[in-house]
Write an enzyme that holds these catalytic residues in place. Sequence first.
Site, mmCIF file in Angstrom:
data_model
loop_
_atom_site.group_PDB
_atom_site.id
_atom_site.type_symbol
_atom_site.label_atom_id
_atom_site.label_comp_id
_atom_site.label_asym_id
_atom_site.label_seq_id
_atom_site.Cartn_x
_atom_site.Cartn_y
_atom_site.Cartn_z
ATOM 1 N N GLY A 1 2.730 3.063 -5.017
ATOM 2 C CA GLY A 1 2.560 3.771 -6.291
ATOM 3 C C GLY A 1 1.847 2.958 -7.363
ATOM 4 O O GLY A 1 1.880 3.329 -8.543
ATOM 5 N N SER B 1 -1.890 -7.758 -3.847
ATOM 6 C CA SER B 1 -1.640 -9.175 -4.199
ATOM 7 C C SER B 1 -0.378 -9.683 -3.492
ATOM 8 O O SER B 1 0.636 -9.933 -4.141
ATOM 9 C CB SER B 1 -1.572 -9.367 -5.714
ATOM 10 O OG SER B 1 -0.919 -8.328 -6.393
ATOM 11 N N SER C 1 0.859 -1.179 0.000
ATOM 12 C CA SER C 1 0.000 0.000 0.000
ATOM 13 C C SER C 1 0.900 1.236 0.000
ATOM 14 O O SER C 1 1.872 1.311 0.760
ATOM 15 C CB SER C 1 -0.875 -0.024 1.262
ATOM 16 O OG SER C 1 -1.646 1.151 1.348
HETATM 17 N N1 PPS Z 1 -5.452 -4.824 6.215
HETATM 18 C C1 PPS Z 1 -5.175 -4.200 5.054
HETATM 19 N N2 PPS Z 1 -4.042 -4.521 4.392
HETATM 20 C C2 PPS Z 1 -3.767 -3.895 3.224
HETATM 21 N N3 PPS Z 1 -4.575 -2.936 2.648
HETATM 22 C C3 PPS Z 1 -5.710 -2.607 3.282
HETATM 23 C C4 PPS Z 1 -6.044 -3.219 4.519
HETATM 24 N N4 PPS Z 1 -7.231 -2.690 4.927
HETATM 25 C C5 PPS Z 1 -7.618 -1.795 4.003
HETATM 26 N N5 PPS Z 1 -6.704 -1.749 3.003
HETATM 27 C C6 PPS Z 1 -6.909 -0.925 1.794
HETATM 28 O O1 PPS Z 1 -7.226 -1.866 0.772
HETATM 29 C C7 PPS Z 1 -6.422 -1.670 -0.377
HETATM 30 C C8 PPS Z 1 -5.821 -3.004 -0.839
HETATM 31 O O2 PPS Z 1 -6.766 -3.797 -1.433
HETATM 32 P P1 PPS Z 1 -6.284 -4.989 -2.372
HETATM 33 O O3 PPS Z 1 -7.526 -5.616 -2.904
HETATM 34 O O4 PPS Z 1 -5.287 -4.474 -3.346
HETATM 35 O O5 PPS Z 1 -5.559 -5.969 -1.331
HETATM 36 S S1 PPS Z 1 -5.133 -7.508 -1.535
HETATM 37 O O6 PPS Z 1 -4.509 -7.610 -2.873
HETATM 38 O O7 PPS Z 1 -6.317 -8.342 -1.427
HETATM 39 O O8 PPS Z 1 -4.169 -7.799 -0.446
HETATM 40 C C9 PPS Z 1 -5.279 -0.759 0.029
HETATM 41 O O9 PPS Z 1 -5.141 0.135 -1.071
HETATM 42 P P2 PPS Z 1 -3.720 0.606 -1.646
HETATM 43 O O10 PPS Z 1 -3.196 1.566 -0.618
HETATM 44 O O11 PPS Z 1 -4.091 1.293 -2.926
HETATM 45 O O12 PPS Z 1 -2.832 -0.575 -1.865
HETATM 46 C C10 PPS Z 1 -5.745 -0.098 1.301
HETATM 47 O O13 PPS Z 1 -6.275 1.168 1.011
HETATM 48 N N1 ADP Z 2 6.902 7.715 -8.513
HETATM 49 C C1 ADP Z 2 6.447 8.367 -7.441
HETATM 50 N N2 ADP Z 2 7.220 9.280 -6.813
HETATM 51 C C2 ADP Z 2 6.765 9.929 -5.737
HETATM 52 N N3 ADP Z 2 5.552 9.761 -5.198
HETATM 53 C C3 ADP Z 2 4.732 8.881 -5.776
HETATM 54 C C4 ADP Z 2 5.140 8.127 -6.922
HETATM 55 N N4 ADP Z 2 4.135 7.297 -7.277
HETATM 56 C C5 ADP Z 2 3.149 7.533 -6.395
HETATM 57 N N5 ADP Z 2 3.493 8.480 -5.505
HETATM 58 C C6 ADP Z 2 2.677 8.978 -4.387
HETATM 59 O O1 ADP Z 2 2.646 7.938 -3.427
HETATM 60 C C7 ADP Z 2 1.353 7.866 -2.848
HETATM 61 C C8 ADP Z 2 0.802 6.454 -3.029
HETATM 62 O O2 ADP Z 2 0.585 6.239 -4.411
HETATM 63 P P1 ADP Z 2 -0.564 5.261 -4.911
HETATM 64 O O3 ADP Z 2 -0.446 5.216 -6.383
HETATM 65 O O4 ADP Z 2 -1.881 5.660 -4.338
HETATM 66 O O5 ADP Z 2 -0.083 3.889 -4.254
HETATM 67 P P2 ADP Z 2 -0.834 2.505 -4.082
HETATM 68 O O6 ADP Z 2 -1.884 2.426 -5.152
HETATM 69 O O7 ADP Z 2 0.240 1.479 -4.239
HETATM 70 O O8 ADP Z 2 -1.421 2.522 -2.700
HETATM 71 C C9 ADP Z 2 0.498 8.946 -3.493
HETATM 72 O O9 ADP Z 2 0.488 10.060 -2.645
HETATM 73 C C10 ADP Z 2 1.235 9.235 -4.784
HETATM 74 O O10 ADP Z 2 1.051 10.563 -5.194
#
Ligand code: PPS
Ligand code: ADP
Length: 175
Positions: free
Chosen positions: A42, A111, A39
């Site tokens: 990016g 994932s 999480s």
């Molecule tokens: N426990 C826990 N662990 C990780 N992430 C959490 C959790 N709870 C909520 N979130 C939020 O859910 C987003 C991840 O969902 P995914 O479907 O990509 O997760 S997974 O692939 O099933 O592990 C993830 O989004 P990203 O930050 O965009 O990765 C989080 O916003």
């Molecule tokens: N290449 C990068 N360099 C600096 N900051 C980034 C870059 N890619 C994403 N970010 C910043 O990092 C944070 C998380 O990005 P995001 O795309 O939402 O990540 P994820 O989907 O893996 O949770 C956001 O605030 C985004 O603007």
Amino acid sequence: MSTMGNSTNIFWQESPVGKLERRKLLNQKGCVVWITGLSGSGKSTLACSLSWELHTRGKLSYILDGDNVRHGLNKDLGFKAEDRTENIRRVGEVAKLFADAGLICIASLISPYGKDRDACRAMLPDAFIEVFMNMPLALCEERDPKGLYKLARAGKIKGFTGIDDPYEPPLNCEN
Ligand SMILES: Nc1ncnc2c1ncn2[C@@H]1O[C@H](COP(=O)(O)OS(=O)(=O)O)[C@@H](OP(=O)(O)O)[C@H]1O
Ligand SMILES: Nc1ncnc2c1ncn2[C@@H]1O[C@H](COP(=O)(O)OP(=O)(O)O)[C@@H](O)[C@H]1O
């Protein structure tokens, strides 16, 4: 006749328009770009940039983002190990349909488990591009755009990836 899972007596229905016809019509070959990482690493940012770049080049793509899919298709799933596995399995199956339809499907999900990603790769021979957002946990935690790492460190979210739930880095990604 085939027997799969819990569905019995089911038959594969062929379609008169096949993958090759769709490929010619769209002038592109369907595939799946699977973006994995912690999480905040990016994933969504890259998915959006890639999709826009493809669009400007006249290529049809579609993003399956973990957060978004969990608002609908996967709203019944949480974050325990078997739910994450089912989340990835379902998104893998949907991505396979999109790729078969001829689109460049960009799947952007944490994932975290290698076996689940490998199962998706196995579904899509020659059409699965795995991209690892190889960002250190400390950087993702510093970014913390949704404040979730802070909540996880405070014990207010249990089983958060990278904190108290595992992330298995890919061993065979394409980047
Ligand atoms: N426990 C826990 N662990 C990780 N992430 C959490 C959790 N709870 C909520 N979130 C939020 O859910 C987003 C991840 O969902 P995914 O479907 O990509 O997760 S997974 O692939 O099933 O592990 C993830 O989004 P990203 O930050 O965009 O990765 C989080 O916003
Ligand atoms: N290449 C990068 N360099 C600096 N900051 C980034 C870059 N890619 C994403 N970010 C910043 O990092 C944070 C998380 O990005 P995001 O795309 O939402 O990540 P994820 O989907 O893996 O949770 C956001 O605030 C985004 O603007």
